[in-house]
Design an enzyme around this catalytic site. Structure first.
Site, PDB file in Angstrom:
ATOM      1  N   LYS A   1      -7.708  -2.187   8.119  1.00  0.00           N
ATOM      2  CA  LYS A   1      -9.057  -2.633   8.696  1.00  0.00           C
ATOM      3  C   LYS A   1      -8.735  -3.047  10.043  1.00  0.00           C
ATOM      4  O   LYS A   1      -9.899  -3.084  10.634  1.00  0.00           O
ATOM      5  CB  LYS A   1      -9.538  -3.631   7.655  1.00  0.00           C
TER       6      LYS A   1
ATOM      7  N   GLY B   1      -5.450  -4.866  -4.081  1.00  0.00           N
ATOM      8  CA  GLY B   1      -4.403  -4.670  -4.900  1.00  0.00           C
ATOM      9  C   GLY B   1      -3.758  -3.221  -4.514  1.00  0.00           C
ATOM     10  O   GLY B   1      -4.442  -2.403  -4.217  1.00  0.00           O
TER      11      GLY B   1
ATOM     12  N   VAL C   1     -12.238  -1.043   3.434  1.00  0.00           N
ATOM     13  CA  VAL C   1     -13.126  -1.733   2.898  1.00  0.00           C
ATOM     14  C   VAL C   1     -13.216  -1.730   1.359  1.00  0.00           C
ATOM     15  O   VAL C   1     -13.465  -0.815   1.060  1.00  0.00           O
ATOM     16  CB  VAL C   1     -14.489  -1.475   3.465  1.00  0.00           C
TER      17      VAL C   1
ATOM     18  N   GLU D   1      -2.332 -15.322   0.813  1.00  0.00           N
ATOM     19  CA  GLU D   1      -0.894 -15.305   1.352  1.00  0.00           C
ATOM     20  C   GLU D   1      -0.426 -16.795   1.753  1.00  0.00           C
ATOM     21  O   GLU D   1      -0.943 -17.613   1.752  1.00  0.00           O
ATOM     22  CB  GLU D   1      -0.980 -14.416   2.695  1.00  0.00           C
TER      23      GLU D   1
ATOM     24  N   GLY E   1     -11.207  -1.857  -0.985  1.00  0.00           N
ATOM     25  CA  GLY E   1      -9.980  -1.413  -1.473  1.00  0.00           C
ATOM     26  C   GLY E   1     -10.285  -0.238  -2.265  1.00  0.00           C
ATOM     27  O   GLY E   1     -10.527   0.940  -1.824  1.00  0.00           O
TER      28      GLY E   1
ATOM     29  N   LYS F   1     -14.056  -5.971   8.023  1.00  0.00           N
ATOM     30  CA  LYS F   1     -14.635  -5.061   7.109  1.00  0.00           C
ATOM     31  C   LYS F   1     -16.211  -5.077   7.711  1.00  0.00           C
ATOM     32  O   LYS F   1     -16.551  -3.786   7.433  1.00  0.00           O
ATOM     33  CB  LYS F   1     -14.526  -5.575   5.717  1.00  0.00           C
TER      34      LYS F   1
ATOM     35  N   VAL G   1       0.786  -1.251  -0.174  1.00  0.00           N
ATOM     36  CA  VAL G   1      -0.042  -0.120   0.094  1.00  0.00           C
ATOM     37  C   VAL G   1       1.038   1.258  -0.129  1.00  0.00           C
ATOM     38  O   VAL G   1       0.514   2.130  -0.804  1.00  0.00           O
ATOM     39  CB  VAL G   1      -1.018   0.052   1.326  1.00  0.00           C
TER      40      VAL G   1
END
Lengths: 397, 397
Positions: free
Chosen positions: A99, A297, A126, A184, A128, A199, A12
């Site tokens: 979040k 993303g 929430v 992951e 993206g 979320k 991010v």
């Protein structure tokens, strides 16, 4: 020239620096002046175009009067929580996609922001890059929000899509998601519904105006979902989707939970596939509106953070309508909710009918799969006690 | 206590009064004080619970210093335009759902609002109760918006849905829509694409930052659409939908138009049925995000107006990012756009291949229906000159 800082330089954080650079012209046109990343907090220095902006000392950001907005992109609670408090206390706006922190400490951080007359904004936490929280708090402000539900986790939606399309087992679909970088190495938070749970807590906080604590919210993921149920559902005209759901209850309280659901294939949510997310908001005036897009993303999430940076700067002193009460006493057990239930049992239609009276049979071949009428979760539990249950899910009406 | 006025007491005006009354508690919680309708401008007095608020003299609103926001719900241009100018000049915020006025005079009214340091907001003018314009201007502010398209008119979408589902001819489906109250006695603005055209102009204005004049935007409706094309498309895996579309062009200009399109059935827009609307925004960071819901109706539209009233009051002095330049010189003819084209011709596959080289055949039974490769509209026109064309539509890639 407006200067900002970024805390953390993972996916991010890097994305935020990229969006600020790549869309500089659009941002300047809207802000009236250029936006610049002045400082980036890292634990380990990395070479690259941003090397000269990096520091490992948060004080250099905290004490820098030129920095008006801090983007917290560390994730988790501990350091993120401490630095957010210090940045707000220093009179800086804070923006985040975190979040977990918002779900657990959002109410406290928002009241600190209020005291300091700055903004704490978290649109990217929430969905993206999909605009959801601002539309909820602002565009639908004249509604009583009665329900929020949606596909809030892209990883599990990708897994479910593969199970439907290729008949893959859960474990194989998960490995595929990991190979593609959608899951992951430790997929627990995604597949056990914890990510979606955080979320739905944030959505419920904003929709109902009261704190919904993650530890009160039952979270069931997709790890125990069987391919058999996915196929039975599909043949009967349903899709299995992992939903986060928050509902205003008749008595004035609210409830929230995360669980797999059967969704009728005509529902707009049924055709949300792969890593896409979608959130449905139901207002008493607007009816149902849906928001759809890529829920994660680097660039989508980062662009939502940068939009919040711009919003924080333009909303002076601060956006008052984003917040909720710390009182969490109105939370009710989701077992109080009425829905139709899907059961697959080791047993016959007669067993099903003995337990539930009239049922709708979906398949009968050794096992029996069926839908009940509208009942509460408590009744579903009680009435199914005598049955040999292989699986059980709620049906979205 | 914050006081507002409503101009016009038709569907939208009545809805605004209802929303303010019914959701008073939600509104007060967000605004910090109660909101009250003080005066309603009407041409003819009507009995009912709001009778004592009515006046037929605009001056009583214009000169009332207690009225901080005016909701213009008259529609059309003439009176609505004059009263909006006078209300803004008197230092009042103005909120509207009037797409014709915003598309034609929005740029001028926004600069008047800027001069007077008040807001002119019009979320309800596109998509009724679906949040679209605020997400576009605010949540996606860190994006370069490259494209906007969508199903912007519920009446025509209802007609198309009936044609697909029941095999009804256009004229019968229109009569059905009229019987259900979804289409007006004079359905011209809806079925000829004019309503969708006004909305795509507003979206293009905001997305690209330059005036897009309705008179430059080609608007084609559904009145000449044949059931045959709907069926051929459906058998080939496409749905026919009326789209408004605005695209940023490679040279920096932009284009916009309204026309029926073939949409692949996997597209999220393909499953938008009945009177529902959906708008897709494509940003260079966020990718595609979609907004879906009821695009019209008394309460959805009114709730968007009331949310704008609240936003106008909370954004002091005003939301700077909502606006665009009056310069309309960058508009390009949509014939410059490249898309695939659908043709149905009286002729053979050989005729089609002579005109376009390789084509994808959709049906061949006396007539020939086919899809071209990606070509500009100009080339499509030029290359099809020798053909006996029964119908021609763009394909959404």
């Amino acid at each position: 020239m407006i200067q900002i800082a970024i805390l953390g330089f993972g996916t991010v954080g890097t994305g935020v620096a990229k969006v600020v650079a790549e869309n500089a012209r659009q941002i300047e046109r809207k802000l009236g002046e250029p936006l610049q990343v002045k400082t980036i907090l890292v634990r380990h220095f990395k070479d690259g175009p941003f090397r000269q902006l990096m520091t490992d000392d948060f004080k250099r950001i905290e004490e820098d009067g030129d920095i008006r907005v801090v983007v917290e992109a560390i994730g988790g609670v501990e350091a993120a929580y401490e630095y957010t408090k210090r940045a707000l206390s220093a009179g800086k706006h804070v923006v985040t996609a975190n979040k977990q922190l918002v779900a657990e400490k959002g109410c406290e951080l928002l009241s600190l922001a209020k005291k300091k007359n700055v903004n704490y904004l978290f649109e990217a936490s929430v969905g993206g890059g999909i605009p959801i929280l601002h539309p909820l708090t602002q565009c639908m402000a004249a509604n009583r929000i009665d329900e929020v539900y949606g596909i809030l986790n892209g990883t599990t939606n990708y897994i479910l899509t593969r199970m439907v399309r290729t008949g893959a087992f859960f474990s194989d679909a998960l490995r595929e998601a990991q190979a593609k970088g959608y899951a992951e190495a430790d997929p627990t938070a995604d597949v056990e519904g914890i990510d979606a749970g955080r979320k739905i807590c944030i959505l419920a906080d904003l929709a109902f105006g009261h704190q919904v604590n993650p530890e009160n919210v039952p979270m069931e993921g997709v790890s125990r979902l069987s391919l058999r149920d996915v196929k039975v559902a599909q043949r009967a005209g349903y899709r299995v989707k992992l939903l986060g759901r928050a509902v205003r209850m008749p008595g004035g309280g609210c409830t929230a939970y995360v669980a797999p659901h059967l969704i009728p294939e005509e529902s707009p949510l049924a055709s949300v596939e792969d890593v896409f997310n979608a959130v449905m908001l139901r207002g008493n005036a607007t009816g149902e509106v849906m928001f759809y897009g890529r829920g994660a993303g680097e660039m989508p999430t980062a662009s939502a953070c940068v939009a919040d940076v711009m919003e924080a700067l333009q909303s002076s002193p601060r956006r008052e309508e984003i917040g909720w009460s710390a009182d969490d006493s109105g939370f009710e057990d989701p077992l109080e909710l009425q829905t139709r239930y899907y059961f697959r049992i080791e047993g016959s239609l007669t067993d099903a009918a003995m337990a539930f009276g009239q049922v709708e049979v979906l398949s009968e071949d050794g096992e029996t799969a069926f839908l009940t009428d509208l009942i509460t979760g408590r009744d579903a539990l009680r009435q199914s006690k005598s049955l040999n249950i292989l699986s059980c899910m709620r049906v979205l009406a």
